[in-house]
Design a protein around this motif. Structure first.
Motif, mmCIF file in Angstrom:
data_model
loop_
_atom_site.group_PDB
_atom_site.id
_atom_site.type_symbol
_atom_site.label_atom_id
_atom_site.label_comp_id
_atom_site.label_asym_id
_atom_site.label_seq_id
_atom_site.Cartn_x
_atom_site.Cartn_y
_atom_site.Cartn_z
ATOM 1 N N VAL A 30 -20.730 -15.134 -22.081
ATOM 2 C CA VAL A 30 -21.141 -16.442 -21.558
ATOM 3 C C VAL A 30 -19.889 -17.164 -21.070
ATOM 4 C CG1 VAL A 30 -23.195 -16.668 -23.032
ATOM 5 C CG2 VAL A 30 -20.969 -17.463 -23.856
ATOM 6 N N PRO A 31 -20.044 -18.185 -20.207
ATOM 7 C CA PRO A 31 -18.869 -18.937 -19.731
ATOM 8 C C PRO A 31 -18.131 -19.596 -20.901
ATOM 9 C CG PRO A 31 -20.776 -19.429 -18.375
ATOM 10 C CD PRO A 31 -21.282 -18.647 -19.542
ATOM 11 N N ILE A 32 -16.813 -19.576 -20.819
ATOM 12 C CA ILE A 32 -15.998 -20.213 -21.864
ATOM 13 C C ILE A 32 -16.021 -21.732 -21.712
ATOM 14 C CG2 ILE A 32 -13.691 -20.387 -22.840
ATOM 15 C CD1 ILE A 32 -13.163 -17.542 -21.964
ATOM 16 N N GLU A 33 -15.914 -22.192 -20.472
ATOM 17 C CA GLU A 33 -15.883 -23.632 -20.220
ATOM 18 C C GLU A 33 -17.271 -24.253 -20.428
ATOM 19 O OE1 GLU A 33 -13.277 -25.479 -19.623
ATOM 20 O OE2 GLU A 33 -11.944 -23.731 -19.708
ATOM 21 N N PRO A 34 -17.334 -25.420 -21.054
ATOM 22 C CA PRO A 34 -18.633 -26.097 -21.206
ATOM 23 C C PRO A 34 -19.174 -26.537 -19.853
ATOM 24 C CG PRO A 34 -16.857 -27.526 -21.951
ATOM 25 C CD PRO A 34 -16.244 -26.190 -21.692
ATOM 26 N N LEU A 35 -20.467 -26.663 -19.794
ATOM 27 C CA LEU A 35 -21.148 -27.035 -18.555
ATOM 28 C C LEU A 35 -21.527 -28.507 -18.607
ATOM 29 C CD1 LEU A 35 -22.440 -26.096 -15.848
ATOM 30 C CD2 LEU A 35 -24.523 -25.598 -17.160
ATOM 31 N N ALA A 42 -30.753 -29.981 -12.186
ATOM 32 C CA ALA A 42 -31.062 -28.730 -12.871
ATOM 33 C C ALA A 42 -29.766 -28.089 -13.352
ATOM 34 C CB ALA A 42 -31.804 -27.780 -11.933
ATOM 35 N N ALA A 43 -29.838 -27.459 -14.498
ATOM 36 C CA ALA A 43 -28.673 -26.787 -15.081
ATOM 37 C C ALA A 43 -29.004 -25.315 -15.287
ATOM 38 C CB ALA A 43 -28.283 -27.431 -16.407
ATOM 39 N N GLU A 44 -28.059 -24.439 -14.893
ATOM 40 C CA GLU A 44 -28.224 -22.996 -15.071
ATOM 41 C C GLU A 44 -27.187 -22.492 -16.069
ATOM 42 O OE1 GLU A 44 -28.030 -21.109 -11.285
ATOM 43 O OE2 GLU A 44 -29.855 -22.064 -10.517
ATOM 44 N N LEU A 45 -27.676 -21.937 -17.156
ATOM 45 C CA LEU A 45 -26.830 -21.438 -18.230
ATOM 46 C C LEU A 45 -26.777 -19.915 -18.136
ATOM 47 C CD1 LEU A 45 -28.105 -24.256 -19.139
ATOM 48 C CD2 LEU A 45 -27.503 -23.573 -21.441
ATOM 49 N N THR A 46 -25.624 -19.412 -17.739
ATOM 50 C CA THR A 46 -25.474 -17.985 -17.477
ATOM 51 C C THR A 46 -25.230 -17.218 -18.771
ATOM 52 O OG1 THR A 46 -24.542 -18.480 -15.310
ATOM 53 C CG2 THR A 46 -24.179 -16.265 -16.178
ATOM 54 N N CYS A 47 -25.902 -16.041 -18.870
ATOM 55 C CA CYS A 47 -25.709 -15.138 -20.004
ATOM 56 C C CYS A 47 -25.848 -13.701 -19.492
ATOM 57 C CB CYS A 47 -26.730 -15.411 -21.096
ATOM 58 S SG CYS A 47 -26.635 -14.270 -22.492
ATOM 59 N N SER A 48 -24.818 -12.884 -19.722
ATOM 60 C CA SER A 48 -24.855 -11.460 -19.354
ATOM 61 C C SER A 48 -24.617 -10.611 -20.596
ATOM 62 C CB SER A 48 -23.799 -11.139 -18.294
ATOM 63 O OG SER A 48 -22.503 -11.446 -18.778
ATOM 64 N N ASN A 99 -36.555 -12.152 -14.332
ATOM 65 C CA ASN A 99 -37.716 -11.829 -15.140
ATOM 66 C C ASN A 99 -38.380 -10.542 -14.599
ATOM 67 O OD1 ASN A 99 -39.726 -12.000 -17.024
ATOM 68 N ND2 ASN A 99 -40.878 -13.616 -15.986
ATOM 69 N N PRO A 100 -38.295 -9.474 -15.375
ATOM 70 C CA PRO A 100 -37.801 -9.379 -16.750
ATOM 71 C C PRO A 100 -36.270 -9.330 -16.791
ATOM 72 C CG PRO A 100 -38.554 -7.248 -16.032
ATOM 73 C CD PRO A 100 -38.874 -8.201 -14.920
ATOM 74 N N PRO A 101 -35.689 -9.790 -17.874
ATOM 75 C CA PRO A 101 -34.236 -9.855 -17.978
ATOM 76 C C PRO A 101 -33.657 -8.546 -18.521
ATOM 77 C CG PRO A 101 -35.193 -10.930 -19.862
ATOM 78 C CD PRO A 101 -36.343 -10.448 -19.039
ATOM 79 N N THR A 102 -33.974 -7.493 -17.915
ATOM 80 C CA THR A 102 -33.532 -6.182 -18.417
ATOM 81 C C THR A 102 -32.413 -5.579 -17.581
ATOM 82 O OG1 THR A 102 -35.310 -5.161 -17.118
ATOM 83 C CG2 THR A 102 -35.776 -5.669 -19.443
ATOM 84 N N GLY A 103 -31.876 -6.332 -16.644
ATOM 85 C CA GLY A 103 -30.833 -5.793 -15.777
ATOM 86 C C GLY A 103 -29.438 -6.203 -16.188
ATOM 87 N N GLY A 104 -29.270 -6.743 -17.371
ATOM 88 C CA GLY A 104 -27.943 -7.117 -17.851
ATOM 89 C C GLY A 104 -27.624 -8.596 -17.665
ATOM 90 N N VAL A 105 -28.520 -9.369 -17.030
ATOM 91 C CA VAL A 105 -28.307 -10.814 -16.840
ATOM 92 C C VAL A 105 -29.578 -11.550 -17.280
ATOM 93 C CG1 VAL A 105 -27.745 -12.640 -15.221
ATOM 94 C CG2 VAL A 105 -26.759 -10.375 -14.903
ATOM 95 N N ALA A 106 -29.389 -12.638 -18.024
ATOM 96 C CA ALA A 106 -30.519 -13.441 -18.499
ATOM 97 C C ALA A 106 -30.142 -14.922 -18.419
ATOM 98 C CB ALA A 106 -30.905 -13.056 -19.922
ATOM 99 N N THR A 107 -30.116 -15.478 -17.215
ATOM 100 C CA THR A 107 -29.697 -16.858 -16.988
ATOM 101 C C THR A 107 -30.855 -17.814 -17.245
ATOM 102 O OG1 THR A 107 -28.070 -16.168 -15.352
ATOM 103 C CG2 THR A 107 -28.743 -18.468 -15.315
#
Length: 329
Positions: A30-35, A42-48, A99-107
């Motif tokens: 996840v990003p180190i810097e806070p958002l 709208a806010a997008e929270l990235t997760c890989s 969706n589905p989040p099965t490709g390595g990214v789930a933002t």
């Protein structure tokens, strides 16, 4: 007998391989810097993540408010058995960009964010048998809100030579507002150290007040998204002038009462002079006085009294039965 040692060696080697390489670990990034995002956007929270997705793959996003432990996090959504489930108070504004989040990214995407969305978001991946890591990533989100209108107040001894504390506080605003006090209008520059302000608490300390310290003071609360202000009027009093004014008023009232008293006394004396008292001697008789026993009219007592009524008394003296003293008419 020769077979047994061989079998033991085989199972020993298999166990060693299992212990050395039991499975792949799950890695979440996840990003180190806070958002930070303004309210209403709208806010997008990235997760890989990195893992070999299998039938037991599961993803979960959850949220915890500032100051609360991670264990109290509320679930926003989770994906399992190839199905996406939305839960919690943010469910109507939350979705996954993949969706589905099965490709390595789930933002995670949140729409119409508000101040209550400020906190920590947890992206957690579970993929047995790849469980030799916690598979957890934390994203901090701060929703930016402009300051609300602050409230101004004052306390202390607001008089010459005294001191005053001006307060300023805004109930809302993220990040926390910075407070600045300014004095409006043209006024002499205060002495160094007589005005000390705290930009964090919003307090302004005024010492060694003078009459020139009176005026309008404005407090401005500001952050990255805007500013708001409040004003108050400081009126410094002079106790010495109040005492002098009280003395003058007392003297004037005393003089007024004295003048009124003298006026009333003179008026009373004047009325006595206009109406003198009549003094009569003890042996003097008034011209209109009547002798004792003499009446204006006598009651009739029959014919026998007619002769008496027709008689006239002497011109020089009148004699009565009650008194034989001569009486001059």
């Amino acid at each position: 007998m020769a077979w047994l040692p061989g079998s033991l060696v085989f199972w020993a080697m298999l166990t060693l391989i299992y212990l050395i390489a039991p499975g792949c670990s799950v890695e979440v990034k996840v990003p180190i810097e806070p958002l930070s995002k303004p309210a209403g956007e709208a806010a997008e929270l990235t997760c890989s993540y990195y893992t070999s997705v299998g039938e037991n793959f599961a993803l979960k996003w959850s949220f915890v408010q500032p100051g609360n432990p991670i264990s109290s996090a509320e679930t926003i959504l989770y994906f399992t058995n190839k199905e996406l489930y939305l839960t919690g108070p943010q469910a109507k504004r939350a979705t996954l960009l993949q969706n589905p989040p099965t490709g390595g990214v789930a933002t995670l995407r949140l729409t119409d964010i508000r101040s209550s969305d400020t906190g920590t978001y947890l992206c957690q991946v579970n993929n047995p048998p790849d469980f030799y890591n916690n598979g957890l990533g934390l994203v901090n989100l701060t929703v930016l809100v402009p300051p609300t209108k602050p409230t101004c107040g004052q306390s202390g001894q607001i008089s010459v030579g005294g001191g005053a504390a001006l307060t300023c506080s805004s109930s809302g605003g993220a990040p926390r507002p910075v407070y600045t006090w300014v004095r409006l209008g043209s006024a002499p520059t205060p002495a160094p150290g007589s005005m000390v302000q705290d930009e964090v608490s919003g307090r302004l300390i005024l010492t060694n007040l003078s009459l020139t310290s009176s005026g309008v003071y404005r407090c401005v609360a500001a952050n990255q998204l805007g500013s708001a202000f409040c004003e108050l009027t400081l009126a410094v009093t002079d106790p010495s002038k109040g005492r002098v004014a009280g003395t003058v008023i007392g003297v004037l009232l005393g003089l007024l009462f004295l003048v009124v008293g003298v006026f009333c006394l003179l008026k009373f004396q004047k009325q006595r002079i206009k109406k003198p008292r009549e003094i009569y001697g003890g042996n003097d008789l008034r011209e209109d006085a009547k002798a004792p026993g003499v009446y204006d009219s006598l009651p009739r007592r029959g014919n026998t009294d007619v002769g008496l009524l027709e008689r006239s008394p002497s011109a020089s003296t009148v004699t009565t039965t009650k008194s034989k003293l001569p009486m001059v008419v």
